[in-house]
Design a protein around this motif. Structure first.
Motif, PDB file in Angstrom:
ATOM      1  N   THR A   3       0.831  -1.189   0.000  1.00 26.88           N
ATOM      2  CA  THR A   3       0.000   0.000   0.000  1.00 26.88           C
ATOM      3  C   THR A   3       0.863   1.234   0.000  1.00 26.88           C
ATOM      4  O   THR A   3       1.884   1.287   0.669  1.00 26.88           O
ATOM      5  CB  THR A   3      -0.919   0.028   1.245  1.00 26.88           C
ATOM      6  OG1 THR A   3      -1.633  -1.189   1.302  1.00 26.88           O
ATOM      7  CG2 THR A   3      -1.875   1.185   1.193  1.00 26.88           C
ATOM      8  N   SER A   6      -0.413   6.873   3.088  1.00 29.77           N
ATOM      9  CA  SER A   6      -1.583   7.750   3.069  1.00 29.77           C
ATOM     10  C   SER A   6      -1.157   9.181   3.311  1.00 29.77           C
ATOM     11  O   SER A   6      -0.368   9.484   4.181  1.00 29.77           O
ATOM     12  CB  SER A   6      -2.574   7.310   4.159  1.00 29.77           C
ATOM     13  OG  SER A   6      -3.651   8.206   4.218  1.00 29.77           O
ATOM     14  N   ARG A 121      -3.596  -0.349  -3.468  1.00 35.66           N
ATOM     15  CA  ARG A 121      -3.406  -1.594  -2.722  1.00 35.66           C
ATOM     16  C   ARG A 121      -3.233  -2.721  -3.736  1.00 35.66           C
ATOM     17  O   ARG A 121      -4.100  -2.944  -4.581  1.00 35.66           O
ATOM     18  CB  ARG A 121      -4.605  -1.890  -1.816  1.00 35.66           C
ATOM     19  CG  ARG A 121      -4.382  -3.122  -0.925  1.00 35.66           C
ATOM     20  CD  ARG A 121      -5.602  -3.396  -0.080  1.00 35.66           C
ATOM     21  NE  ARG A 121      -6.729  -3.804  -0.924  1.00 35.66           N
ATOM     22  CZ  ARG A 121      -7.986  -3.788  -0.525  1.00 35.66           C
ATOM     23  NH1 ARG A 121      -8.288  -3.326   0.667  1.00 35.66           N
ATOM     24  NH2 ARG A 121      -8.955  -4.192  -1.339  1.00 35.66           N
ATOM     25  N   PHE A 134      -7.860   3.662  -4.080  1.00 41.57           N
ATOM     26  CA  PHE A 134      -8.666   4.216  -2.992  1.00 41.57           C
ATOM     27  C   PHE A 134      -8.422   5.707  -2.865  1.00 41.57           C
ATOM     28  O   PHE A 134      -7.330   6.188  -3.156  1.00 41.57           O
ATOM     29  CB  PHE A 134      -8.297   3.562  -1.659  1.00 41.57           C
ATOM     30  CG  PHE A 134      -8.551   2.086  -1.593  1.00 41.57           C
ATOM     31  CD1 PHE A 134      -9.747   1.593  -1.100  1.00 41.57           C
ATOM     32  CD2 PHE A 134      -7.594   1.186  -2.024  1.00 41.57           C
ATOM     33  CE1 PHE A 134      -9.978   0.227  -1.032  1.00 41.57           C
ATOM     34  CE2 PHE A 134      -7.815  -0.182  -1.966  1.00 41.57           C
ATOM     35  CZ  PHE A 134      -9.016  -0.656  -1.474  1.00 41.57           C
ATOM     36  N   CYS A 135      -9.437   6.422  -2.414  1.00 40.21           N
ATOM     37  CA  CYS A 135      -9.291   7.839  -2.072  1.00 40.21           C
ATOM     38  C   CYS A 135      -9.105   7.955  -0.562  1.00 40.21           C
ATOM     39  O   CYS A 135      -9.782   7.271   0.209  1.00 40.21           O
ATOM     40  CB  CYS A 135     -10.522   8.635  -2.493  1.00 40.21           C
ATOM     41  SG  CYS A 135     -10.702   8.826  -4.271  1.00 40.21           S
ATOM     42  N   ASP A 136      -8.195   8.831  -0.147  1.00 39.57           N
ATOM     43  CA  ASP A 136      -7.981   9.043   1.277  1.00 39.57           C
ATOM     44  C   ASP A 136      -9.164   9.736   1.941  1.00 39.57           C
ATOM     45  O   ASP A 136      -9.373   9.607   3.136  1.00 39.57           O
ATOM     46  CB  ASP A 136      -6.719   9.883   1.508  1.00 39.57           C
ATOM     47  CG  ASP A 136      -5.459   9.033   1.407  1.00 39.57           C
ATOM     48  OD1 ASP A 136      -5.499   7.865   1.818  1.00 39.57           O
ATOM     49  OD2 ASP A 136      -4.452   9.532   0.903  1.00 39.57           O
ATOM     50  N   GLN A 143     -16.133  11.261  -7.422  1.00 39.56           N
ATOM     51  CA  GLN A 143     -15.697   9.869  -7.293  1.00 39.56           C
ATOM     52  C   GLN A 143     -15.576   9.167  -8.643  1.00 39.56           C
ATOM     53  O   GLN A 143     -14.532   8.597  -8.973  1.00 39.56           O
ATOM     54  CB  GLN A 143     -16.675   9.105  -6.389  1.00 39.56           C
ATOM     55  CG  GLN A 143     -16.408   7.612  -6.265  1.00 39.56           C
ATOM     56  CD  GLN A 143     -15.232   7.294  -5.368  1.00 39.56           C
ATOM     57  OE1 GLN A 143     -14.909   8.064  -4.475  1.00 39.56           O
ATOM     58  NE2 GLN A 143     -14.592   6.166  -5.601  1.00 39.56           N
ATOM     59  N   GLU A 198     -14.543  -3.667  -5.853  1.00 44.26           N
ATOM     60  CA  GLU A 198     -13.485  -2.662  -5.734  1.00 44.26           C
ATOM     61  C   GLU A 198     -13.285  -1.970  -7.081  1.00 44.26           C
ATOM     62  O   GLU A 198     -13.727  -2.453  -8.129  1.00 44.26           O
ATOM     63  CB  GLU A 198     -12.170  -3.328  -5.307  1.00 44.26           C
ATOM     64  CG  GLU A 198     -11.692  -4.393  -6.286  1.00 44.26           C
ATOM     65  CD  GLU A 198     -10.478  -5.157  -5.779  1.00 44.26           C
ATOM     66  OE1 GLU A 198      -9.965  -4.819  -4.694  1.00 44.26           O
ATOM     67  OE2 GLU A 198     -10.045  -6.103  -6.467  1.00 44.26           O
TER      68      GLU A 198
END
Length: 341
Positions: A3, A6, A121, A134-136, A143, A198
């Motif tokens: 990953t 972040s 990921r 993924f968005c933090d 989106q 996902e």
């Protein structure tokens, strides 16, 4: 599983992506320069490869673009414009990688440089590897735009890397298939599965060994080192003054008023001044620093006369600009322009 780190700070968005989106908007009949200026962004500065736009302004521009264009497929349209050289040092590092696996590892490691609000990921499955995005934070109405641009953009860039569509690659998307997708489906050389668990790029494990057609071991090493250095600089510049400077650098009109910058960063003018003071910085000094940098660029890299440069930098006339430039450098603008490099 691997990953990316972040990042919760506003590290800004590379301005070149908004420049590309502005070009897309032009093709659908929207006055992109007017929209940029209404958001407070300078269309000219967005073409600078090293400029970054505050996340707040980038988000406002994208949301307005989606609403005013009435085109929900803007993310897919932008994906087609994401040519590898436009991604700075990361694009060079990816292009010079030895294999597709190496290229994807670089993307995973250094995605922060190009999209600080995203992380990757990596999950290994029996016959494929899933690179889930993924968005933090919660991007709200952005989106789908973000996931379309990133995932379809990665698929298109894979074609650029090995010259043909990557055999067996697939795209997973959360949620139902949007009504507009049929318009873009013929141009996407990969199966797209909606209602997936996902948002991910799926690469067959045997495809990861595919050689990159631009591979260059020496360039790959130097560009990766540049990525590492740039990442340290970017993540080290997380103070409030860094956020203020990013707004100043890309503002229209220039120079920006303190009130406009405070509103962009969602703070009061008093808070902006206090927080800069806590970091031993001042708003006017930062404006002057950006002015000096721009003045040097225009004097050495353009044929604009002093009156035109003064106007571009927000001075009433060439005389005021000349006095300020001499105060900063000890030379008047004409002397600086004629000095040997």
């Amino acid at each position: 599983m691997q990953t990316t780190a972040s990042v919760t700070q506003d590290l800004g968005m590379p301005a070149i992506y908004l420049h590309l989106l502005a070009g897309v908007l032009r093709t659908v009949g929207l006055d992109e320069r007017d929209l940029l200026r209404r958001v407070g962004l300078d269309p000219v500065r967005l073409q600078c490869t090293d400029a970054r736009v505050s996340q707040a302004q980038a988000s406002e521009f994208v949301i307005r673009a989606l609403i005013e264009s009435g085109e929900p497929g803007l993310g897919m349209m932008l994906a087609r414009e994401l040519k590898l050289p436009l991604h700075g040092a990361l694009g060079v590092a990816v292009m010079s990688s030895h294999t597709l696996q190496d290229a994807l590892d670089l993307m995973t490691r250094y995605l922060t440089l190009r999209a600080p609000h995203l992380r990757v990921r990596r999950q290994r499955h029996a016959d494929a590897v899933h690179y889930a995005i993924f968005c933090d934070d919660n991007p709200g109405p952005m989106q789908n735009f973000i996931m379309d641009a990133v995932l379809f953009g990665c698929a298109f860039m894979g074609e650029q890397l090995i010259h043909t569509p990557v055999t067996g690659v697939g795209i997973l998307r959360k949620g139902p298939e949007p009504a507009h997708f049929h318009r873009f489906r013929p141009s996407i050389n990969a199966p797209v599965t909606y209602n997936a668990p996902e948002d991910a790029l799926v690469i067959p494990r045997d495809a990861l060994a595919a050689p990159i057609r631009f591979r260059d071991a020496r360039l790959a090493e130097s560009s990766r080192a540049q990525c590492e250095q740039t990442l340290k600089q970017l993540t080290g510049d997380t103070g409030f003054s860094g956020r203020v400077r990013r707004v100043i650098e890309t503002s229209y009109p220039f120079p920006p008023k303190l009130a406009r910058v405070a509103a962009t960063l969602l703070v009061s003018e008093r808070t902006l001044k206090r927080r800069l003071q806590e970091e031993n910085a001042s708003f006017q000094a930062m404006v002057d620093q950006v002015r000096l940098e721009r003045a040097r660029e225009l004097l050495t890299g353009s044929a604009m006369n002093l009156s035109q440069i003064a106007e571009r930098l927000g001075y009433a006339d060439a005389a005021n600009f000349t006095r300020a430039f001499k105060r900063w450098t000890g030379l008047n603008p004409s002397q600086y322009r004629m000095a040997p490099a």
